[in-house]
Scaffold this active site. Structure first.
Site, PDB file in Angstrom:
ATOM      1  N   LYS A  46      11.595  16.228 -15.892  1.00 49.67           N
ATOM      2  CA  LYS A  46      11.176  17.572 -16.296  1.00 49.67           C
ATOM      3  C   LYS A  46      12.273  18.202 -17.155  1.00 49.67           C
ATOM      4  O   LYS A  46      13.458  18.009 -16.886  1.00 49.67           O
ATOM      5  CB  LYS A  46      10.894  18.432 -15.059  1.00 49.67           C
ATOM      6  CG  LYS A  46       9.659  17.940 -14.319  1.00 49.67           C
ATOM      7  CD  LYS A  46       9.499  18.573 -12.956  1.00 49.67           C
ATOM      8  CE  LYS A  46       8.343  17.895 -12.219  1.00 49.67           C
ATOM      9  NZ  LYS A  46       8.369  18.176 -10.775  1.00 49.67           N
ATOM     10  N   GLY A  83       6.063   9.101 -11.723  1.00 46.22           N
ATOM     11  CA  GLY A  83       5.668   8.449 -12.967  1.00 46.22           C
ATOM     12  C   GLY A  83       6.420   7.170 -13.289  1.00 46.22           C
ATOM     13  O   GLY A  83       6.089   6.486 -14.249  1.00 46.22           O
ATOM     14  N   GLU A 100       0.378  13.666  -6.128  1.00 49.38           N
ATOM     15  CA  GLU A 100       1.450  13.310  -5.186  1.00 49.38           C
ATOM     16  C   GLU A 100       1.888  14.543  -4.424  1.00 49.38           C
ATOM     17  O   GLU A 100       1.698  15.658  -4.895  1.00 49.38           O
ATOM     18  CB  GLU A 100       2.694  12.803  -5.941  1.00 49.38           C
ATOM     19  CG  GLU A 100       2.519  11.485  -6.629  1.00 49.38           C
ATOM     20  CD  GLU A 100       3.721  11.126  -7.502  1.00 49.38           C
ATOM     21  OE1 GLU A 100       4.826  11.642  -7.256  1.00 49.38           O
ATOM     22  OE2 GLU A 100       3.539  10.318  -8.419  1.00 49.38           O
ATOM     23  N   ARG A 134      10.277  17.702  -0.217  1.00 49.53           N
ATOM     24  CA  ARG A 134      11.665  18.159  -0.330  1.00 49.53           C
ATOM     25  C   ARG A 134      11.724  19.477  -1.098  1.00 49.53           C
ATOM     26  O   ARG A 134      10.746  19.909  -1.701  1.00 49.53           O
ATOM     27  CB  ARG A 134      12.472  17.122  -1.121  1.00 49.53           C
ATOM     28  CG  ARG A 134      11.872  16.891  -2.506  1.00 49.53           C
ATOM     29  CD  ARG A 134      12.790  16.211  -3.480  1.00 49.53           C
ATOM     30  NE  ARG A 134      12.300  16.380  -4.832  1.00 49.53           N
ATOM     31  CZ  ARG A 134      11.366  15.647  -5.397  1.00 49.53           C
ATOM     32  NH1 ARG A 134      10.799  14.651  -4.733  1.00 49.53           N
ATOM     33  NH2 ARG A 134      10.976  15.896  -6.640  1.00 49.53           N
ATOM     34  N   ASN A 164       5.495  16.153  -2.728  1.00 47.42           N
ATOM     35  CA  ASN A 164       6.939  16.042  -2.512  1.00 47.42           C
ATOM     36  C   ASN A 164       7.291  16.782  -1.224  1.00 47.42           C
ATOM     37  O   ASN A 164       6.881  17.924  -1.035  1.00 47.42           O
ATOM     38  CB  ASN A 164       7.706  16.656  -3.678  1.00 47.42           C
ATOM     39  CG  ASN A 164       7.372  15.959  -4.983  1.00 47.42           C
ATOM     40  OD1 ASN A 164       7.263  14.738  -5.026  1.00 47.42           O
ATOM     41  ND2 ASN A 164       7.169  16.720  -6.027  1.00 47.42           N
TER      42      ASN A 164
HETATM   43  C1  MV4 Z   1      -0.866  10.568 -14.740  1.00 47.98           C
HETATM   44  C2  MV4 Z   1      -1.104  10.823 -16.094  1.00 47.98           C
HETATM   45  C3  MV4 Z   1      -2.388  10.584 -16.554  1.00 47.98           C
HETATM   46  N1  MV4 Z   1      -3.357  10.112 -15.720  1.00 47.98           N
HETATM   47  N2  MV4 Z   1      -1.840  10.077 -13.941  1.00 47.98           N
HETATM   48  C4  MV4 Z   1       2.621  11.337 -12.919  1.00 47.98           C
HETATM   49  C5  MV4 Z   1       3.942  11.798 -12.549  1.00 47.98           C
HETATM   50  C6  MV4 Z   1       4.408  12.588 -13.706  1.00 47.98           C
HETATM   51  N3  MV4 Z   1       5.832  12.569 -13.823  1.00 47.98           N
HETATM   52  C7  MV4 Z   1       3.720  11.948 -14.861  1.00 47.98           C
HETATM   53  N4  MV4 Z   1       2.507  11.518 -14.336  1.00 47.98           N
HETATM   54  C8  MV4 Z   1       1.348  11.295 -14.972  1.00 47.98           C
HETATM   55  N5  MV4 Z   1       0.344  10.793 -14.200  1.00 47.98           N
HETATM   56  C9  MV4 Z   1      -3.054   9.878 -14.435  1.00 47.98           C
HETATM   57  N6  MV4 Z   1      -4.014   9.401 -13.635  1.00 47.98           N
HETATM   58  C10 MV4 Z   1      -0.092  11.330 -16.910  1.00 47.98           C
HETATM   59  C11 MV4 Z   1       1.162  11.568 -16.345  1.00 47.98           C
HETATM   60  C12 MV4 Z   1       2.159  12.077 -17.241  1.00 47.98           C
HETATM   61  C13 MV4 Z   1       2.398  13.462 -17.358  1.00 47.98           C
HETATM   62  C14 MV4 Z   1       1.659  14.393 -16.614  1.00 47.98           C
HETATM   63  C15 MV4 Z   1       1.904  15.745 -16.734  1.00 47.98           C
HETATM   64  C16 MV4 Z   1       2.898  16.203 -17.612  1.00 47.98           C
HETATM   65  C17 MV4 Z   1       3.641  15.308 -18.354  1.00 47.98           C
HETATM   66  C18 MV4 Z   1       3.400  13.923 -18.238  1.00 47.98           C
HETATM   67  C19 MV4 Z   1       4.134  13.027 -19.003  1.00 47.98           C
HETATM   68  C20 MV4 Z   1       3.888  11.682 -18.882  1.00 47.98           C
HETATM   69  C21 MV4 Z   1       2.916  11.213 -18.007  1.00 47.98           C
END
Ligand code: MV4
Length: 443
Positions: free
Chosen positions: A237, A165, A287, A291, A289
Site C-alpha cells: 500500500k 496478493g 481476506e 492484527r 487481517n
Molecule cells: C484480487 C484482484 C482481482 N481479482 N482478487 C488481493 C490482495 C491485494 N493486495 C491485491 N489483491 C487483489 N486481489 C481478485 N479475485 C486484484 C487484486 C489487486 C488489487 C486490488 C485492490 C487494489 C489494488 C490491487 C493491486 C493489485 C492487485
C-alpha cells in the site's frame, strides 16, 4: 490493566505502541536486534533486551528469545505489533502457554483467518458476499478446470497460506490454467510452506476497501468505518484514506453492519480488518487481517479513538464500553507512506538521515521512529514515516497533505515524498477516481 508490556516489534509501530502504554501508565519493554540498538523505541522504553543479530529470523521472529525477554523482565503481556509474529497463531498460543497475555485475537481466530480458503468459507457462511471462486482448495488440474469453467475466465490462482496478493497468478483460459497451476502450487509451497491454492474470478478494476472492527469477545463489537487502500504498488500500500471516496453512507452502513454481525457471531476478540474488493457497486470479501494495521491512523483521525489503547483494554478483559451509535466518524483523513526508496524506481535507499524536519499544525500527524542522524538499516521494510492529514472534508485533507509534504524535509536518503506530491496534484486522484492501474501512470 497490565503493569508491563513487552513490545515485540521495531520502528514506528513499536513507538506507536509505546505511546499508548505510557498514556495508560503501563511500563514498556523493548526488544531489539543488534542493528536497532540506537533505535528510538529502545531509547524510550523502560527496559530493553537485545534478542539477536540483524536478520529478523534470528531476532524479531525469534520466539524463544522473545519469551525469555518477557520472563526475565516480568512482563504481563506481549504486543506483537504488525508484520513479524503478529499473525502467527503458534506464537499467540506459545505466549499464552507461558503465562503472558497475547495482545491480539485468540490463536484459533488467527489460525482460521491465516488459511485464506478456510477464512473465505467461514465468512461466506456468516452471510458476507465473497469473490466467486472454487468451493475450497484445488489440488489437481481436473478439479481446477471444472471450477474455472463454473466461475468464468479470467481466473486468479491464490495461495491459501498467502494473502496480501503475494504469489497470485492469472489465467485467461484453460491452457494458461494448466500451465500456471503447478507453478502456483510450487511457489505456494516454497514461499508459504503450504502448497494449497484456490481459484477466484479475476476482477479487472477493483478498489480495495477494508472495514475496521473492534470486538471485546463478550458481546461488545463495533466498526469504525472503512479505509480505501486502492493505491498499491507490488501489493504494497502506498496511500490510504478514510472514508472511501467511492462509497455512499448507505453502502458504508450496509458493509459495516454485515461485518459487525459476522464477527459478532464468531465471538471475535481484538481488532481486525475485513478486506473487500469493490467493483461496479458490489463488495466481495477476500481476506481478514487479525492484527493492527499500518494504516490504522486514518481511522483514528476520523473516529477519535486510540485503536492501540482499545487493543490493550480488550486484551486486559475490559468491555468496549460503547456501542455503534456512540461511534461518530468525522471528516476525512489520508495517510502517505514515506518509504526510504527512490520515488521513481522504488529501489530501497537505506542510510543516514542527515537532515530531518517534520511538518505539523492542525490536522497533521506524523508516526515515525526516525530522527536526525538516524541510520535506516537495510534489513527491514523501508517505511520511515507515516504522514497523516485530516480535514473536515477530502479537499481540506488533500490541501493539508500537500502543504505538509512540502514542509517534510528528509536529506541523505531518497524517499517517496516526491511521488506523493505528484499524487496530490493528479486530477484523477483529486476526483477520487483511483483503481489498481493508477500508479503505473507515475513511472
Ligand atoms: C484480487 C484482484 C482481482 N481479482 N482478487 C488481493 C490482495 C491485494 N493486495 C491485491 N489483491 C487483489 N486481489 C481478485 N479475485 C486484484 C487484486 C489487486 C488489487 C486490488 C485492490 C487494489 C489494488 C490491487 C493491486 C493489485 C492487485
Amino acid at each position: 490493566m497490565f503493569n508491563k508490556v513487552l513490545i515485540a516489534n521495531r520502528g514506528e509501530i513499536a513507538l506507536r505502541i509505546h505511546r499508548a502504554c505510557r498514556e495508560m501508565g503501563i511500563k514498556t519493554v523493548a526488544v531489539h536486534s543488534t542493528a536497532d540498538a540506537a533505535a528510538m523505541h529502545v531509547r524510550l522504553a523502560d527496559e530493553t533486551v537485545c534478542i539477536g543479530p540483524p536478520a529478523a529470523r534470528d531476532s524479531y521472529l525469534n520466539v524463544a528469545a522473545i519469551l525469555s525477554a518477557a520472563t526475565i523482565t516480568g512482563a504481563d503481556a506481549i504486543h506483537p505489533g504488525l508484520g513479524f509474529l503478529a499473525e502467527d497463531a503458534d506464537f499467540a498460543a506459545a505466549v499464552e502457554e507461558h503465562g503472558f497475555t497475547f495482545i491480539g485475537p485468540s490463536a484459533e481466530h488467527i489460525r482460521l483467518m491465516g488459511n485464506k480458503v478456510a477464512a473465505k468459507d467461514a465468512i461466506r457462511k456468516l452471510g458476507i458476499p465473497t469473490v466467486p471462486g472454487s468451493p475450497g482448495g484445488v489440488c489437481d488440474l481436473a478439479t481446477a478446470e471444472a471450477a474455472a469453467s463454473a466461475i468464468g475466465y479470467p481466473i486468479l490462482i491464490k495461495a491459501a497460506a498467502g494473502g496480501g496478493g503475494r504469489g497470485m497468478k492469472i489465467a485467461h483460459d484453460r491452457s494458461e490454467l494448466a500451465h500456471m497451476l503447478p507453478i502456483a502450487q510450487h511457489e505456494a509451497a516454497s514461499f508459504f510452506g503450504c502448497g494449497e491454492v484456490y481459484l477466484e474470478r479475476h476482477l479487472e478494476r477493483p478498489r480495495h476497501i477494508e472495514i475496521q472492527i473492534l470486538g471485546d469477545g463478550r458481546g461488545g463489537i463495533v466498526h469504525l468505518g472503512e479505509r480505501d487502500c486502492s493505491l498499491q504498488r507490488s501489493h504494497q500500500k502506498v496511500l490510504e484514506e478514510s472514508p472511501s471516496p467511492a462509497l455512499n453512507t448507505a453502502e458504508r452502513d450496509r458493509l459495516g453492519t454485515l461485518a459487525v454481525e459476522a464477527l459478532s457471531e464468531l465471538g471475535y476478540k481484538g481488532v481486525g480488518t475485513l478486506e473487500f474488493l469493490y467493483q461496479d457497486g458490489e463488495f466481495f470479501f477476500i481476506e481478514m487481517n487479525t492484527r493492527l494495521q499500518v494504516e490504522h491512523p486514518v481511522t483514528e483521525m476520523v473516529s477519535g479513538l486510540d485503536i492501540v489503547r482499545e487493543q490493550l483494554r480488550i486484551a486486559a478483559g475490559a468491555p468496549l464500553g460503547y456501542c455503534q451509535a456512540d461511534i461518530k466518524l468525522c471528516g476525512h483523513a489520508i495517510e502517505c507512506r514515506i518509504n526510504a526508496e527512490s520515488p521513481d524506481t522504488f529501489a530501497p535507499s537505506p542510510g543516514r538521515i542527515t537532515g530531518w524536519n517534520l511538518p505539523g499544525n492542525i490536522g497533521v500527524r506524523v508516526d515515525t521512529a526516525a530522527y536526525t542522524d538516524y541510520i535506516v538499516p537495510p534489513y527491514y521494510d523501508s517505511l520511515v514515516a507515516k504522514l497523516v492529514a485530516q480535514g473536515r472534508d477530502r479537499e481540506e485533507a488533500i490541501a493539508r497533505m500537500r502543504r505538509a509534504l512540502e514542509m517534510f524535509v528528509v536529506e541523505g536518503i531518497y524517499t517517496t515524498i516526491p511521488l506523493h506530491q505528484r499524487i496530490m496534484n493528479d486530477p484523477d486522484f483529486i476526483a477520487g477516481k483511483v483503481d489498481t492501474t493508477f500508479l503505473q501512470r507515475f513511472r
